[in-house]
Design an enzyme around this catalytic site. Structure first.
Site, PDB file in Angstrom:
ATOM      1  N   ASN A 181      92.769  90.094  96.998  1.00 25.24           N
ATOM      2  CA  ASN A 181      93.395  91.231  97.697  1.00 25.24           C
ATOM      3  C   ASN A 181      94.728  90.845  98.336  1.00 25.24           C
ATOM      4  O   ASN A 181      95.504  91.718  98.737  1.00 25.24           O
ATOM      5  CB  ASN A 181      92.469  91.811  98.785  1.00 25.24           C
ATOM      6  CG  ASN A 181      91.258  92.546  98.241  1.00 25.24           C
ATOM      7  OD1 ASN A 181      90.190  92.540  98.863  1.00 25.24           O
ATOM      8  ND2 ASN A 181      91.395  93.196  97.089  1.00 25.24           N
ATOM      9  N   ASP A 219      83.519  98.977  98.404  1.00 27.56           N
ATOM     10  CA  ASP A 219      84.630  99.334  97.519  1.00 27.56           C
ATOM     11  C   ASP A 219      84.878 100.837  97.525  1.00 27.56           C
ATOM     12  O   ASP A 219      83.983 101.634  97.793  1.00 27.56           O
ATOM     13  CB  ASP A 219      84.313  98.855  96.099  1.00 27.56           C
ATOM     14  CG  ASP A 219      85.552  98.784  95.225  1.00 27.56           C
ATOM     15  OD1 ASP A 219      86.679  98.815  95.763  1.00 27.56           O
ATOM     16  OD2 ASP A 219      85.398  98.703  93.990  1.00 27.56           O
TER      17      ASP A 219
HETATM   18  C1  IPE Z   1      86.381  93.774  95.996  1.00 25.11           C
HETATM   19  O1  IPE Z   1      87.011  94.991  95.796  1.00 25.11           O
HETATM   20  C2  IPE Z   1      86.816  93.180  97.291  1.00 25.11           C
HETATM   21  C3  IPE Z   1      86.377  93.883  98.494  1.00 25.11           C
HETATM   22  C4  IPE Z   1      85.568  94.910  98.544  1.00 25.11           C
HETATM   23  C5  IPE Z   1      86.885  93.361  99.719  1.00 25.11           C
HETATM   24  P1  IPE Z   1      88.322  95.102  94.895  1.00 25.11           P
HETATM   25  O2  IPE Z   1      88.715  96.517  94.916  1.00 25.11           O
HETATM   26  O3  IPE Z   1      89.328  94.123  95.349  1.00 25.11           O
HETATM   27  O4  IPE Z   1      87.770  94.655  93.485  1.00 25.11           O
HETATM   28  P2  IPE Z   1      88.360  94.878  92.032  1.00 25.11           P
HETATM   29  O5  IPE Z   1      89.800  94.447  92.068  1.00 25.11           O
HETATM   30  O6  IPE Z   1      88.241  96.339  91.724  1.00 25.11           O
HETATM   31  O7  IPE Z   1      87.510  94.049  91.142  1.00 25.11           O
HETATM   32  C1  IPE Z   2      87.693  98.445  99.359  1.00 26.47           C
HETATM   33  O1  IPE Z   2      88.355  99.587  98.947  1.00 26.47           O
HETATM   34  C2  IPE Z   2      88.364  97.741 100.501  1.00 26.47           C
HETATM   35  C3  IPE Z   2      89.108  96.522 100.113  1.00 26.47           C
HETATM   36  C4  IPE Z   2      89.119  95.965  98.943  1.00 26.47           C
HETATM   37  C5  IPE Z   2      89.918  95.906 101.138  1.00 26.47           C
HETATM   38  P1  IPE Z   2      89.589  99.521  97.947  1.00 26.47           P
HETATM   39  O2  IPE Z   2      90.824  99.377  98.749  1.00 26.47           O
HETATM   40  O3  IPE Z   2      89.382  98.479  96.919  1.00 26.47           O
HETATM   41  O4  IPE Z   2      89.529 100.956  97.293  1.00 26.47           O
HETATM   42  P2  IPE Z   2      89.761 101.308  95.759  1.00 26.47           P
HETATM   43  O5  IPE Z   2      88.827 100.459  94.976  1.00 26.47           O
HETATM   44  O6  IPE Z   2      91.190 101.020  95.454  1.00 26.47           O
HETATM   45  O7  IPE Z   2      89.420 102.753  95.661  1.00 26.47           O
HETATM   46 MG    MG Z   3      88.573  98.464  95.063  1.00 32.20          MG
END
Ligand code: IPE
Ligand code: IPE
Ligand code: MG
Length: 246
Positions: free
Chosen positions: A69, A21
């Protein structure tokens, strides 16, 4: 040099699952677009995978894209899918060379055709490999996985629901070939599972790093494993029972 003592090496996790994340926040903190963060996140996958192999951790699962996502902007989703394609294209050679078997969990039908195709091809081309195990969670959701398992079970004819045990049920999950995760690492300081391996994580240790995923380097990964090997996993028993076993 192995950063772990002999005693620590005996307590190594078998399966580490990582919620990668913080790519977006990492990029934004540098005044860059979110996809810049995802690109750097992929680079970090290489580094962490190599470290896990070096440490003798045989299973790594990476949460790359959740079903939730799917509600992100179209441009971000297609950028992520292109990065996935590029990653698998580049890595196929080394996966074959290094005996790495790729698996995927999640609803692959919800991926764009080009991405699904390369994922399935890579799984096929590495399926005989036995030295190391990389699993990508792609369009994955734990609740959805459980629901699918229940649907399949309810269709199977020679199954008596009364005699159903957890070990039978878990065979209907997409993780059926994997041991339960011993350690779940989440980067970027969030203390939640976000629909990742909810049942499989029943007794997983959880480690949250404040670092965003692109900054979660080899040393940060080693630190998370160091933390893990010194934990006492009791699985419902008392401390005395656990200590007498080891
Ligand atoms: C979790 O991260 C999913 C992945 C790392 C692929 P998100 O960024 O989607 O999670 P939330 O929405 O903050 O819970
Ligand atoms: C994790 O990074 C990757 C995916 C969920 C695909 P994020 O895209 O969730 O990054 P933040 O949480 O918005 O910083
Ligand atoms: Mg995230």
């Amino acid at each position: 040099m192995n950063p772990f003592t002999i005693e620590e090496q005996e307590r190594m996790p078998e399966h580490v699952a990582i919620i990668m994340d913080g790519n977006g926040r990492w990029a934004q903190s540098k005044g860059k677009p979110r996809l810049f963060g995802h690109r750097n996140g992929v680079e970090n996958v290489r580094s962490v995978v190599n470290t896990a192999r070096e440490l003798g951790i045989p299973y790594v699962t990476l949460y790359a894209f959740s079903q939730e996502n799917q509600s992100r902007p179209v441009a971000e989703k297609s950028g992520l899918m292109k990065l996935l394609e590029e990653f698998l294209k580049i890595e196929l050679k080394s996966m074959v060379r290094d005996g790495i078997r790729l698996r995927a969990i999640g609803d692959l039908n919800g991926l764009p055709e080009f991405a699904r195709k390369i994922v399935l091809q890579t799984i096929e081309k590495t399926k005989a490999n036995q030295d190391w195990n990389l699993t990508l969670a792609l369009n994955y959701g734990s609740r959805q996985e459980v629901l699918e398992a229940i649907k399949s079970i309810s269709k199977s004819e020679n199954l008596d629901p009364e005699s159903l045990e957890w070990d039978d049920f878990s065979q209907y999950l997409q993780t059926r070939d994997l041991p339960d995760p011993d350690l779940i690492v989440r980067t970027s300081g969030e203390f939640r599972l976000s629909n990742f391996l909810l049942l499989q994580a029943a007794y997983a240790e959880i480690f949250v790093s404040p670092l965003h995923w692109p900054d979660f380097n080899r040393n940060a990964f080693i630190d998370s494993i160091k933390d893990y090997v010194h934990r006492e996993r009791r699985f419902g028993k008392t401390r005395e029972q656990v200590v007498s076993l080891t």
